[in-house]
Design an enzyme around this catalytic site. Structure first.
Site, PDB file in Angstrom:
ATOM      1  N   ARG A 252       0.833  -1.216   0.000  1.00 44.50           N
ATOM      2  CA  ARG A 252       0.000   0.000   0.000  1.00 44.50           C
ATOM      3  C   ARG A 252       0.863   1.261   0.000  1.00 44.50           C
ATOM      4  O   ARG A 252       0.642   2.173  -0.796  1.00 44.50           O
ATOM      5  CB  ARG A 252      -0.902   0.011   1.256  1.00 44.50           C
ATOM      6  CG  ARG A 252      -2.177  -0.787   1.135  1.00 44.50           C
ATOM      7  CD  ARG A 252      -2.958  -0.755   2.449  1.00 44.50           C
ATOM      8  NE  ARG A 252      -2.246  -1.514   3.473  1.00 44.50           N
ATOM      9  CZ  ARG A 252      -2.376  -2.823   3.654  1.00 44.50           C
ATOM     10  NH1 ARG A 252      -3.221  -3.502   2.924  1.00 44.50           N
ATOM     11  NH2 ARG A 252      -1.689  -3.465   4.590  1.00 44.50           N
TER      12      ARG A 252
ATOM     13  N   GLY B 239      10.112   2.995   7.509  1.00 37.52           N
ATOM     14  CA  GLY B 239       8.782   3.305   8.025  1.00 37.52           C
ATOM     15  C   GLY B 239       8.139   2.108   8.668  1.00 37.52           C
ATOM     16  O   GLY B 239       7.150   2.235   9.398  1.00 37.52           O
TER      17      GLY B 239
ATOM     18  N   HIS C 271      -6.974   2.515  12.531  1.00 40.10           N
ATOM     19  CA  HIS C 271      -6.348   2.171  11.243  1.00 40.10           C
ATOM     20  C   HIS C 271      -7.236   1.214  10.453  1.00 40.10           C
ATOM     21  O   HIS C 271      -8.148   0.587  11.002  1.00 40.10           O
ATOM     22  CB  HIS C 271      -4.984   1.501  11.464  1.00 40.10           C
ATOM     23  CG  HIS C 271      -3.875   2.470  11.754  1.00 40.10           C
ATOM     24  ND1 HIS C 271      -3.665   3.007  13.003  1.00 40.10           N
ATOM     25  CD2 HIS C 271      -2.922   3.015  10.947  1.00 40.10           C
ATOM     26  CE1 HIS C 271      -2.622   3.828  12.954  1.00 40.10           C
ATOM     27  NE2 HIS C 271      -2.160   3.860  11.719  1.00 40.10           N
ATOM     28  N   HIS C 272      -6.887   1.045   9.180  1.00 36.54           N
ATOM     29  CA  HIS C 272      -7.527   0.059   8.299  1.00 36.54           C
ATOM     30  C   HIS C 272      -7.304  -1.357   8.868  1.00 36.54           C
ATOM     31  O   HIS C 272      -6.284  -1.617   9.532  1.00 36.54           O
ATOM     32  CB  HIS C 272      -6.926   0.177   6.891  1.00 36.54           C
ATOM     33  CG  HIS C 272      -5.434  -0.010   6.872  1.00 36.54           C
ATOM     34  ND1 HIS C 272      -4.840  -1.234   6.713  1.00 36.54           N
ATOM     35  CD2 HIS C 272      -4.411   0.874   7.055  1.00 36.54           C
ATOM     36  CE1 HIS C 272      -3.524  -1.100   6.767  1.00 36.54           C
ATOM     37  NE2 HIS C 272      -3.238   0.179   6.986  1.00 36.54           N
TER      38      HIS C 272
ATOM     39  N   LYS D 119      -3.939  -3.797   8.656  1.00 33.11           N
ATOM     40  CA  LYS D 119      -2.682  -3.493   9.355  1.00 33.11           C
ATOM     41  C   LYS D 119      -2.237  -4.687  10.197  1.00 33.11           C
ATOM     42  O   LYS D 119      -3.047  -5.287  10.910  1.00 33.11           O
ATOM     43  CB  LYS D 119      -2.879  -2.258  10.236  1.00 33.11           C
ATOM     44  CG  LYS D 119      -1.619  -1.783  10.910  1.00 33.11           C
ATOM     45  CD  LYS D 119      -1.807  -0.398  11.501  1.00 33.11           C
ATOM     46  CE  LYS D 119      -0.583   0.038  12.308  1.00 33.11           C
ATOM     47  NZ  LYS D 119       0.684  -0.039  11.563  1.00 33.11           N
TER      48      LYS D 119
END
Ligand code: NAI
Ligand SMILES: O=C(O)C1=N[C@H](C(=O)O)C[C@H](O)C1
Length: 252
Positions: A16, A80, A137-138, A141
């Site tokens: 993503r 990240g 969050h989505h 995750k």
């Protein structure tokens, strides 16, 4: 393409965020995307491609292997990917000690609003008896709580400790498992997984007769791209470990 172009690779390039990061690097005038690798690719492609910087946006299970390769080969890294623990940082520092010219940025969040949320939370923490974090969050995750929420709670704890605040007031004596969230350095952190959500966080503070809420919403993956590009530009001249994008921002 010129000699001065920064040679950047993206790991997790089909994901993503990694897919967006690859496009952002391609679009950056001062960068060349020299490799875009995902799970089944050979990481040795990084050296063959002459990558100067690798951006890791993969999975907590993959990031340490990738970093061992990068640091071992003198390739700077912008990370990240979440899942950081004290043990992982110690391992990374050990690799960096053997490759002192190499830089690694570990950024819990690349968006400016989230960075400010973390810094302001640390500032606010010293003045309020109560502090709790809720992240949303989505549902795809992998990790909970988010890296950002974990770091926010750590920074709140640093602020509280500096101000000499003790444990938070909480008379709960009966609770369902999980009802009070996960506790990170004494700060309750609650993780919501919701279809339609992207990346959101609210930090609640409470004191005598008042509350303060700091809220941040990433509404699109583009919110992370400027931070990733800045990280890549700066990490090549910043040897060692940098924890948090704030160190590369001129925040006055
Ligand atoms: N610091 C920040 O601002 C942000 C951090 N993240 C983090 O980035 C990570 C990835 O997030 P998403 O893109 O949502 O996940 P995702 O699951 O969509 O993408 C991860 C990609 O990495 C690939 N991958 C797995 N192992 C690999 C390996 N060994 N080498 C190369 N590629 C590998 C997967 O096949 C997948 O395509 C997560 O840890 C997430 O929390 C995500 C957004 C912003
Ligand atoms: O997985 C995500 O999406 C995100 N992960 C990071 C985190 O765990 O904090 C950053 C942002 O919240 C998006």
């Amino acid at each position: 393409m010129t000699d001065t172009q920064l040679r950047v690779a993206v790991l997790g390039a089909k994901g993503r965020i990694g897919s967006e990061a690859a496009k952002a690097v391609e679009a950056a005038e001062d960068m060349d995307l020299v490799a875009a690798l995902d799970r089944d690719d050979d990481i040795a492609e990084l050296t063959k491609a002459g990558a100067q910087v690798a951006v890791d946006l993969t999975h907590p299970d993959a990031v340490m292997g990738n970093l061992e390769f990068c640091v071992g080969n003198g390739i700077h890294a912008v990370v990240g990917t979440t899942g950081w623990t004290d043990e992982r940082f110690a391992q990374l520092r050990g690799w960096l000690d053997k490759s002192p010219q190499t830089g690694v940025l570990v950024a819990p969040n690349f968006s400016i609003g989230a960075v400010l949320t973390m810094l302001w939370s640390k500032q606010a923490a010293r003045y309020f008896e109560s502090a709790e974090v809720i992240e949303r969050h989505h549902p795809n995750k992998a990790d909970a709580p988010s890296g950002t929420a974990t770091r926010t709670a750590q920074l709140i704890a640093e602020g509280r400790n500096a101000a000499g605040l003790g444990a938070q007031p909480d008379a709960t004596s009966t609770a369902l498992d999980g009802a009070r969230g996960a506790v990170v350095d004494g700060v309750p952190v609650h993780a919501v997984r919701l279809r339609g959500a992207l990346a959101h966080q609210e930090v609640f503070f409470g004191g005598t007769g008042e509350t303060l809420t700091i809220r941040h919403d990433s509404l699109h993956h583009s919110s992370f791209m400027q931070g990733i590009l800045l990280g890549a530009r700066r990490v090549v001249s910043t040897p060692g470990l940098t924890y948090g994008l704030e160190h590369f921002l001129d925040l006055g």
